[in-house]
Design a protein around this motif. Structure first.
Motif, mmCIF file in Angstrom:
data_model
loop_
_atom_site.group_PDB
_atom_site.id
_atom_site.type_symbol
_atom_site.label_atom_id
_atom_site.label_comp_id
_atom_site.label_asym_id
_atom_site.label_seq_id
_atom_site.Cartn_x
_atom_site.Cartn_y
_atom_site.Cartn_z
ATOM 1 N N VAL A 31 -84.521 -16.196 29.592
ATOM 2 C CA VAL A 31 -84.795 -16.591 28.206
ATOM 3 C C VAL A 31 -85.945 -15.755 27.650
ATOM 4 C CG1 VAL A 31 -85.466 -18.462 26.656
ATOM 5 C CG2 VAL A 31 -84.042 -18.961 28.662
ATOM 6 N N ILE A 32 -85.687 -15.119 26.517
ATOM 7 C CA ILE A 32 -86.731 -14.429 25.760
ATOM 8 C C ILE A 32 -86.913 -15.208 24.454
ATOM 9 C CG2 ILE A 32 -87.380 -12.331 24.533
ATOM 10 C CD1 ILE A 32 -85.712 -10.768 26.605
ATOM 11 N N VAL A 33 -88.082 -15.759 24.252
ATOM 12 C CA VAL A 33 -88.364 -16.522 23.035
ATOM 13 C C VAL A 33 -88.695 -15.551 21.908
ATOM 14 C CG1 VAL A 33 -89.952 -18.150 21.942
ATOM 15 C CG2 VAL A 33 -89.131 -18.574 24.271
ATOM 16 N N VAL A 34 -88.021 -15.726 20.767
ATOM 17 C CA VAL A 34 -88.268 -14.925 19.569
ATOM 18 C C VAL A 34 -88.608 -15.913 18.463
ATOM 19 C CG1 VAL A 34 -87.390 -13.145 18.010
ATOM 20 C CG2 VAL A 34 -86.546 -13.264 20.357
ATOM 21 N N SER A 35 -89.884 -16.005 18.083
ATOM 22 C CA SER A 35 -90.305 -17.109 17.214
ATOM 23 C C SER A 35 -91.337 -16.654 16.196
ATOM 24 C CB SER A 35 -90.902 -18.240 18.073
ATOM 25 O OG SER A 35 -91.394 -19.282 17.267
ATOM 26 N N GLY A 36 -91.343 -17.357 15.075
ATOM 27 C CA GLY A 36 -92.401 -17.165 14.089
ATOM 28 C C GLY A 36 -93.648 -17.949 14.433
ATOM 29 N N ASP A 37 -93.532 -18.916 15.346
ATOM 30 C CA ASP A 37 -94.684 -19.699 15.794
ATOM 31 C C ASP A 37 -95.394 -18.908 16.886
ATOM 32 O OD1 ASP A 37 -96.558 -21.512 16.614
ATOM 33 O OD2 ASP A 37 -95.160 -23.117 17.100
ATOM 34 N N ILE A 38 -96.455 -18.203 16.503
ATOM 35 C CA ILE A 38 -97.122 -17.283 17.436
ATOM 36 C C ILE A 38 -98.465 -17.829 17.910
ATOM 37 C CG2 ILE A 38 -95.957 -15.216 16.589
ATOM 38 C CD1 ILE A 38 -98.392 -14.684 14.814
ATOM 39 N N GLN A 39 -98.653 -19.145 17.857
ATOM 40 C CA GLN A 39 -99.882 -19.746 18.353
ATOM 41 C C GLN A 39 -100.027 -19.487 19.861
ATOM 42 O OE1 GLN A 39 -100.625 -23.891 16.747
ATOM 43 N NE2 GLN A 39 -98.479 -23.643 16.165
ATOM 44 N N PRO A 40 -101.248 -19.296 20.342
ATOM 45 C CA PRO A 40 -101.446 -19.086 21.781
ATOM 46 C C PRO A 40 -100.847 -20.201 22.631
ATOM 47 C CG PRO A 40 -103.464 -18.576 20.586
ATOM 48 C CD PRO A 40 -102.515 -19.169 19.585
ATOM 49 N N LEU B 102 -92.591 -23.175 30.848
ATOM 50 C CA LEU B 102 -91.253 -23.750 30.954
ATOM 51 C C LEU B 102 -90.234 -22.746 31.486
ATOM 52 C CD1 LEU B 102 -91.156 -25.854 27.640
ATOM 53 C CD2 LEU B 102 -91.044 -26.754 29.982
ATOM 54 N N GLY B 103 -90.700 -21.562 31.871
ATOM 55 C CA GLY B 103 -89.804 -20.623 32.546
ATOM 56 C C GLY B 103 -89.276 -19.486 31.703
ATOM 57 N N ALA B 104 -89.788 -19.295 30.487
ATOM 58 C CA ALA B 104 -89.325 -18.177 29.674
ATOM 59 C C ALA B 104 -89.702 -16.850 30.334
ATOM 60 C CB ALA B 104 -89.922 -18.249 28.273
ATOM 61 N N LEU B 105 -88.852 -15.862 30.144
ATOM 62 C CA LEU B 105 -89.098 -14.529 30.697
ATOM 63 C C LEU B 105 -90.152 -13.782 29.891
ATOM 64 C CD1 LEU B 105 -88.090 -12.397 32.796
ATOM 65 C CD2 LEU B 105 -86.465 -11.630 31.046
ATOM 66 N N ASP B 106 -90.115 -13.962 28.562
ATOM 67 C CA ASP B 106 -91.070 -13.268 27.697
ATOM 68 C C ASP B 106 -91.070 -13.931 26.331
ATOM 69 O OD1 ASP B 106 -92.929 -11.314 26.824
ATOM 70 O OD2 ASP B 106 -91.953 -9.810 28.081
ATOM 71 N N PHE B 107 -91.977 -13.475 25.470
ATOM 72 C CA PHE B 107 -92.177 -14.066 24.140
ATOM 73 C C PHE B 107 -92.497 -12.932 23.175
ATOM 74 C CE2 PHE B 107 -94.407 -15.857 20.633
ATOM 75 C CZ PHE B 107 -94.158 -17.221 20.569
#
Length: 340
Positions: free
Chosen positions: A76-85, A94-99
């Protein structure tokens, strides 16, 4: 490889699909929310998942929790507008590969995929990417406000909202809970109803700030719930009594952060810089009906973007409304057509 793009915005899904390497031999699938995404994953359509966080039905955190709970090892690669630390820390835990942040640039995606061994550049013989789904509609007239255009406006607001939340989160040292932006073209009476619905507390304090740039103009309105002042003062490490002057300072600081960051993020996506006027206090500790009655001449038919910001674990809540003039809609639609 089966690749799944899970995002509630059709525009964001298309934008990401176009940014993927053209020579990547994959079968591409799409999901419009987390529940649909989990269904696609269980069908074997998500060897690699590009996952948004802010979605209806089930958000991205829920998808990651489901994968973890069921022992599924999809990448899972998370692609999000929520870029909070904290958002980054939560998804990685939770196991994501990258953000990566929205919108994802092609070069950023290529580097990320190369780094994780998911793609290697081949000889320049582009292969078509098969896009499953029914998102490919003909482009509509630039002067209309179609569901497809509303989807684009919502995605633009989503990215700008995340940038503003990141700045506020860093200022307060807290996590900002983000909604799905609400986008509508409203008559003045409908706007008054929307303003009333946005206010759940008895009294509010409000700040308005005008902006203009290249045929686009409007006002940004912050509705700050008065019950929020006490917790906000603690988060900002204020010492001493919470008097009228301190509340005004807290109100203006919050408005400057949210309005300024949102407008910068929104303008950058449209490639149209905005000039901002001086913020104006519309009222303090007043009912929403009083605020509407006093300022009703300011607001006519408008494109309204509404975002409700809340701080996790604290009684801090405010509504940001972006009210674009009717004349601005045609200009923004024209810019969006180039993006589409």
């Amino acid at each position: 490889m089966n690749v799944l793009i899970c995002d509630d915005s059709g525009f964001a899904r298309k934008q990401l699909a176009r940014a993927l390497p053209a020579d990547w031999n994959i079968k591409l699938h799409q999901a419009a929310d987390g529940l649909e995404g989990v269904e696609q994953i269980l069908m074997g359509n998500g060897d690699l998942i590009f996952l948004d966080l802010t979605m209806p039905e089930m958000d991205g955190y829920g998808v990651l929790e489901t994968l973890q709970r069921e022992g599924l090892r999809n990448k899972v690669i998370v692609v999000s507008g929520d870029i909070q630390p904290e958002a980054y820390q939560r998804v990685m835990a939770l196991g994501a590969l990258d953000f990566i942040k929205k919108p994802a640039a092609p070069e950023t995606l290529r580097e990320l995929l190369r780094r994780h061994g998911l793609w290697q550049q081949s000889a320049p013989a582009p292969l078509p990417v098969a896009v499953q789904g029914s998102d490919q509609h003909p482009v509509q007239s630039a002067i209309q406000f179609t569901p497809e255009l509303r989807d684009v406006y919502q995605e633009l607001a989503n990215v700008a909202m995340g940038q503003a939340a990141d700045l506020l989160a860093r200022l307060l040292g807290a996590f900002v809970l983000l909604p799905i932006p609400n986008v509508n073209v409203l008559e003045v009476s409908e706007l008054h109803m929307a303003l009333s619905a946005a206010a759940e507390s008895d009294t509010l304090s409000a700040v308005c700030q005008g902006f203009i740039g290249a045929g686009i103009a409007g006002e940004a309105l912050i509705l700050f719930h008065d019950a929020s002042f006490q917790d906000l003062a603690r988060l900002m490490n204020h010492q001493g009594p919470l008097d009228h002057g301190v509340e005004l300072e807290l109100l203006m600081d919050t408005a400057n952060v949210l309005i300024g960051a949102f407008l910068r993020g929104y303008a950058n996506q449209l490639d149209t810089p905005f000039s901002q006027g001086h913020p104006v206090v519309l009222g303090q500790h007043r009912s929403i009906q009083d605020l509407i009655q006093t300022n009703q001449s300011r607001w006519r038919r408008t494109l309204a973007i509404e975002i409700n910001y809340r701080i996790q674990g604290h009684a801090v809540q405010c509504d940001l409304l972006l009210l674009f003039t009717e004349d601005s809609i045609a200009t923004m639609n024209h810019k969006i057509m180039h993006m589409l």
